[in-house]
Scaffold this motif. Structure first.
Motif, PDB file in Angstrom:
ATOM      1  N   THR A   1      24.859  -1.408 -12.356  1.00 57.62           N
ATOM      2  CA  THR A   1      24.751  -2.725 -11.739  1.00 57.62           C
ATOM      3  C   THR A   1      23.280  -3.032 -11.484  1.00 57.62           C
ATOM      4  OG1 THR A   1      24.918  -1.846  -9.491  1.00 57.62           O
ATOM      5  CG2 THR A   1      26.982  -2.478 -10.594  1.00 57.62           C
ATOM      6  N   THR A   2      23.006  -4.286 -11.219  1.00 56.12           N
ATOM      7  CA  THR A   2      21.670  -4.697 -10.809  1.00 56.12           C
ATOM      8  C   THR A   2      21.799  -5.527  -9.546  1.00 56.12           C
ATOM      9  OG1 THR A   2      19.632  -5.817 -11.511  1.00 56.12           O
ATOM     10  CG2 THR A   2      21.705  -6.817 -12.209  1.00 56.12           C
ATOM     11  N   LEU A   3      20.868  -5.348  -8.621  1.00 51.71           N
ATOM     12  CA  LEU A   3      20.916  -6.075  -7.360  1.00 51.71           C
ATOM     13  C   LEU A   3      20.355  -7.475  -7.533  1.00 51.71           C
ATOM     14  CD1 LEU A   3      19.746  -3.280  -4.889  1.00 51.71           C
ATOM     15  CD2 LEU A   3      22.062  -4.191  -5.126  1.00 51.71           C
ATOM     16  N   VAL A   4      21.079  -8.456  -7.029  1.00 55.31           N
ATOM     17  CA  VAL A   4      20.653  -9.847  -7.055  1.00 55.31           C
ATOM     18  C   VAL A   4      20.872 -10.427  -5.662  1.00 55.31           C
ATOM     19  CG1 VAL A   4      21.102 -10.144  -9.530  1.00 55.31           C
ATOM     20  CG2 VAL A   4      22.936 -10.572  -7.881  1.00 55.31           C
ATOM     21  N   SER A   5      20.627 -11.733  -5.522  1.00 55.48           N
ATOM     22  CA  SER A   5      20.818 -12.428  -4.231  1.00 55.48           C
ATOM     23  C   SER A   5      20.092 -11.716  -3.098  1.00 55.48           C
ATOM     24  CB  SER A   5      22.309 -12.568  -3.905  1.00 55.48           C
ATOM     25  OG  SER A   5      22.947 -13.399  -4.846  1.00 55.48           O
ATOM     26  N   ALA A   6      18.830 -11.387  -3.359  1.00 59.46           N
ATOM     27  CA  ALA A   6      17.959 -10.766  -2.345  1.00 59.46           C
ATOM     28  C   ALA A   6      18.538  -9.476  -1.797  1.00 59.46           C
ATOM     29  CB  ALA A   6      17.674 -11.748  -1.218  1.00 59.46           C
ATOM     30  N   GLY A   7      19.280  -8.741  -2.665  1.00 58.02           N
ATOM     31  CA  GLY A   7      19.835  -7.455  -2.270  1.00 58.02           C
ATOM     32  C   GLY A   7      21.220  -7.515  -1.691  1.00 58.02           C
ATOM     33  N   HIS A   8      21.859  -8.698  -1.672  1.00 59.47           N
ATOM     34  CA  HIS A   8      23.168  -8.861  -1.051  1.00 59.47           C
ATOM     35  C   HIS A   8      24.308  -8.955  -2.063  1.00 59.47           C
ATOM     36  CE1 HIS A   8      21.961  -9.600   3.221  1.00 59.47           C
ATOM     37  NE2 HIS A   8      20.792  -9.779   2.630  1.00 59.47           N
ATOM     38  N   LYS A   9      24.015  -8.742  -3.317  1.00 54.36           N
ATOM     39  CA  LYS A   9      25.057  -8.748  -4.344  1.00 54.36           C
ATOM     40  C   LYS A   9      24.638  -7.810  -5.465  1.00 54.36           C
ATOM     41  CE  LYS A   9      25.708 -12.543  -6.771  1.00 54.36           C
ATOM     42  NZ  LYS A   9      26.166 -13.930  -7.081  1.00 54.36           N
TER      43      LYS A   9
ATOM     44  N   ALA B   1      14.139  -5.610   4.426  1.00 56.01           N
ATOM     45  CA  ALA B   1      14.393  -4.170   4.518  1.00 56.01           C
ATOM     46  C   ALA B   1      13.822  -3.480   3.299  1.00 56.01           C
ATOM     47  CB  ALA B   1      15.892  -3.897   4.618  1.00 56.01           C
ATOM     48  N   VAL B   2      13.207  -2.322   3.523  1.00 54.90           N
ATOM     49  CA  VAL B   2      12.593  -1.537   2.454  1.00 54.90           C
ATOM     50  C   VAL B   2      13.155  -0.123   2.488  1.00 54.90           C
ATOM     51  CG1 VAL B   2      10.443  -0.574   1.541  1.00 54.90           C
ATOM     52  CG2 VAL B   2      10.463  -2.867   2.508  1.00 54.90           C
ATOM     53  N   ALA B   3      13.619   0.355   1.348  1.00 50.33           N
ATOM     54  CA  ALA B   3      14.059   1.738   1.224  1.00 50.33           C
ATOM     55  C   ALA B   3      12.871   2.593   0.839  1.00 50.33           C
ATOM     56  CB  ALA B   3      15.163   1.848   0.171  1.00 50.33           C
ATOM     57  N   ALA B   4      12.390   3.413   1.754  1.00 44.66           N
ATOM     58  CA  ALA B   4      11.165   4.191   1.552  1.00 44.66           C
ATOM     59  C   ALA B   4      11.468   5.438   0.734  1.00 44.66           C
ATOM     60  CB  ALA B   4      10.561   4.574   2.891  1.00 44.66           C
ATOM     61  N   THR B   5      11.175   5.375  -0.550  1.00 43.46           N
ATOM     62  CA  THR B   5      11.430   6.522  -1.418  1.00 43.46           C
ATOM     63  C   THR B   5      10.219   6.906  -2.257  1.00 43.46           C
ATOM     64  OG1 THR B   5      12.274   5.046  -3.142  1.00 43.46           O
ATOM     65  CG2 THR B   5      13.880   5.970  -1.609  1.00 43.46           C
ATOM     66  N   ALA B   6       9.162   6.096  -2.234  1.00 42.35           N
ATOM     67  CA  ALA B   6       8.071   6.304  -3.182  1.00 42.35           C
ATOM     68  C   ALA B   6       7.049   7.336  -2.734  1.00 42.35           C
ATOM     69  CB  ALA B   6       7.356   4.971  -3.446  1.00 42.35           C
TER      70      ALA B   6
ATOM     71  N   ALA C   1       0.815  -1.210   0.000  1.00 38.40           N
ATOM     72  CA  ALA C   1       0.000   0.000   0.000  1.00 38.40           C
ATOM     73  C   ALA C   1       0.851   1.264   0.000  1.00 38.40           C
ATOM     74  CB  ALA C   1      -0.940  -0.007   1.205  1.00 38.40           C
ATOM     75  N   TYR C   2       1.977   1.249   0.702  1.00 40.67           N
ATOM     76  CA  TYR C   2       2.766   2.469   0.875  1.00 40.67           C
ATOM     77  C   TYR C   2       4.012   2.530  -0.011  1.00 40.67           C
ATOM     78  CZ  TYR C   2      -0.136   3.743   4.856  1.00 40.67           C
ATOM     79  OH  TYR C   2      -1.196   4.103   5.653  1.00 40.67           O
ATOM     80  N   TRP C   3       4.695   1.410  -0.168  1.00 42.45           N
ATOM     81  CA  TRP C   3       5.934   1.422  -0.951  1.00 42.45           C
ATOM     82  C   TRP C   3       5.975   0.230  -1.906  1.00 42.45           C
ATOM     83  CZ3 TRP C   3       6.266   2.584   4.422  1.00 42.45           C
ATOM     84  CH2 TRP C   3       6.517   3.939   4.691  1.00 42.45           C
ATOM     85  N   PRO C   4       5.039   0.155  -2.841  1.00 41.91           N
ATOM     86  CA  PRO C   4       4.965  -1.026  -3.712  1.00 41.91           C
ATOM     87  C   PRO C   4       6.154  -1.164  -4.659  1.00 41.91           C
ATOM     88  CG  PRO C   4       3.455   0.684  -4.465  1.00 41.91           C
ATOM     89  CD  PRO C   4       3.977   1.126  -3.128  1.00 41.91           C
ATOM     90  N   GLU C   5       6.783  -0.054  -5.022  1.00 43.37           N
ATOM     91  CA  GLU C   5       7.893  -0.103  -5.978  1.00 43.37           C
ATOM     92  C   GLU C   5       9.260  -0.039  -5.318  1.00 43.37           C
ATOM     93  OE1 GLU C   5       7.140  -0.700  -9.045  1.00 43.37           O
ATOM     94  OE2 GLU C   5       4.991  -0.548  -8.635  1.00 43.37           O
ATOM     95  N   ALA C   6       9.307   0.138  -4.023  1.00 43.34           N
ATOM     96  CA  ALA C   6      10.597   0.287  -3.344  1.00 43.34           C
ATOM     97  C   ALA C   6      11.360  -1.031  -3.332  1.00 43.34           C
ATOM     98  CB  ALA C   6      10.377   0.762  -1.908  1.00 43.34           C
ATOM     99  N   PRO C   7      12.679  -0.973  -3.504  1.00 39.84           N
ATOM    100  CA  PRO C   7      13.481  -2.202  -3.441  1.00 39.84           C
ATOM    101  C   PRO C   7      13.338  -2.891  -2.084  1.00 39.84           C
ATOM    102  CG  PRO C   7      14.766  -0.351  -4.292  1.00 39.84           C
ATOM    103  CD  PRO C   7      13.491   0.222  -3.767  1.00 39.84           C
ATOM    104  N   VAL C   8      13.340  -4.208  -2.116  1.00 34.96           N
ATOM    105  CA  VAL C   8      13.208  -5.019  -0.905  1.00 34.96           C
ATOM    106  C   VAL C   8      14.418  -5.937  -0.799  1.00 34.96           C
ATOM    107  CG1 VAL C   8      11.860  -6.810   0.257  1.00 34.96           C
ATOM    108  CG2 VAL C   8      10.694  -4.932  -0.921  1.00 34.96           C
ATOM    109  N   ALA C   9      15.028  -6.006   0.368  1.00 41.33           N
ATOM    110  CA  ALA C   9      16.178  -6.881   0.606  1.00 41.33           C
ATOM    111  C   ALA C   9      15.853  -7.837   1.747  1.00 41.33           C
ATOM    112  CB  ALA C   9      17.420  -6.064   0.936  1.00 41.33           C
TER     113      ALA C   9
END
Length: 325
Positions: free
Chosen positions: A149-157, A89-94, A69-77
């Motif tokens: 770069t692109t984030l992979v491995s659930a945000g850890h690489k 973890a969610v980076a709240a930027t939206a 509802a609040y951050w549907p497009e934010a990256p999730v790790a």
């Protein structure tokens, strides 16, 4: 007490979490975790503050429906899991973070305040999320070829998108030593330029390439205070994501008491037990709060030297002065 037990007493270090590193590339498994009702999201806004409950009793973690509802497009790790939940973890930027926080009946809290005010698990989870998300903001481009770069491995690489490069980047941690040096019945403390009068702490510095931790202790103490260290022993460690350090605490013994202050310090001096007791009593001395492993090093030295407990001597004079409005 063992070093492992001492480390558990340090702020941000009490995080009993299964990180499941071997499953970070399992997309189906991660999707199932996020679809489970026990999934919880730690939210950080762009300046690194985390969303805590309004009563400061813990982090205000979101359920999956709230995240959508609040951050549907934010990256999730993915952070890890325990017996009660899976944590992300969610980076709240939206959306506007302040408005969203109020609607969610939360408040944005900085990590230092969280370290002193939140339960140990929540503070450690916050520190972990902050360190990981900060690294992600610093690895958007490949350091070898400059491509995105692109984030992979659930945000850890982070993987370089250049097909001729494809370099893999992993989260980095900068090791730093922090040490209390003893000479007979005195300990060495220093003051940085710009610190308020009366504020003292243990010496610290980053470990350099090709250097052992003990070598770093010897070098840093000599560079900062001109004191030669002959022995050092590991005390404990502490995650310190300001922004990406790991503090490695040591107790050391000086070869002699001669001091020659270097350019990094405004002043360095030996404090005997009575100096610390009197200075804390009349508020002429301000020592680091329990947030920092520096506090634990001084506490350990005082207990071993005199049997006194630092907690019974401390006052409420703030280590960090409130910012001017």
């Amino acid at each position: 007490m063992s070093a492992s037990l001492r480390s558990r007493g340090n702020v941000f270090a009490a995080l009993a979490l299964e990180r499941a590193a071997e499953r970070r590339d399992d997309a189906e498994w991660l999707a199932a975790l996020r679809a489970d009702a026990r999934a919880r999201y730690v939210v950080l806004n762009p300046d690194g503050r985390g969303l805590a409950r309004a009563d400061r009793g813990g982090l205000r973690m979101l359920e999956e429906a709230e995240r959508r509802a609040y951050w549907p497009e934010a990256p999730v790790a993915f952070l890890g899991a325990d017996d009660t939940a899976s944590y992300f973890a969610v980076a709240a930027t939206a959306v506007d973070a302040d408005a969203a926080g109020a609607t969610l009946q939360g408040r944005w809290m900085d990590l230092r305040a969280a370290g002193l005010g939140l339960p140990a698990f929540d503070a450690g989870l916050f520190a972990y999320a902050r360190a990981l998300l900060f690294w992600q903001t610093r690895v958007r481009y490949c350091g070898a070829c400059g491509h995105a770069t692109t984030l992979v491995s659930a945000g850890h690489k982070a993987l370089c998108t250049n097909p001729d490069c494809r370099l893999e980047h992993f989260p980095r941690t900068d090791p730093a030593i922090i040490v209390i040096v003893g000479w007979r019945d005195a300990c060495l403390l220093g003051r940085q330029p710009g610190w308020p009068e009366g504020r003292w702490s243990t010496l610290a510095g980053f470990v350099e390439p090709g250097e052992s931790l003990e070598d770093a202790v010897r070098r840093e103490v000599f560079e900062e205070a001109g004191v030669r260290v002959e022995e050092s022993d590991y005390h404990s460690s502490q995650p310190w994501p300001f922004p990406a350090s790991l503090m490695l605490g040591f107790s050391a013994r000086a070869a002699d008491p001669a001091i020659q202050v270097g350019p990094e310090l405004a002043e360095a001096r030996w404090f005997e037990v009575d100096d610390i007791v009197r200075g804390l009593a009349d508020r002429s001395l301000v020592l680091p709060p329990p947030l920092s492993v520096s506090h634990r090093l001084i506490e350990h030295w005082l207990r071993e030297t005199s049997g006194l407990e630092l907690a019974t001597l401390m006052h409420d004079e703030p280590w960090l002065k409130p910012k001017a409005p």
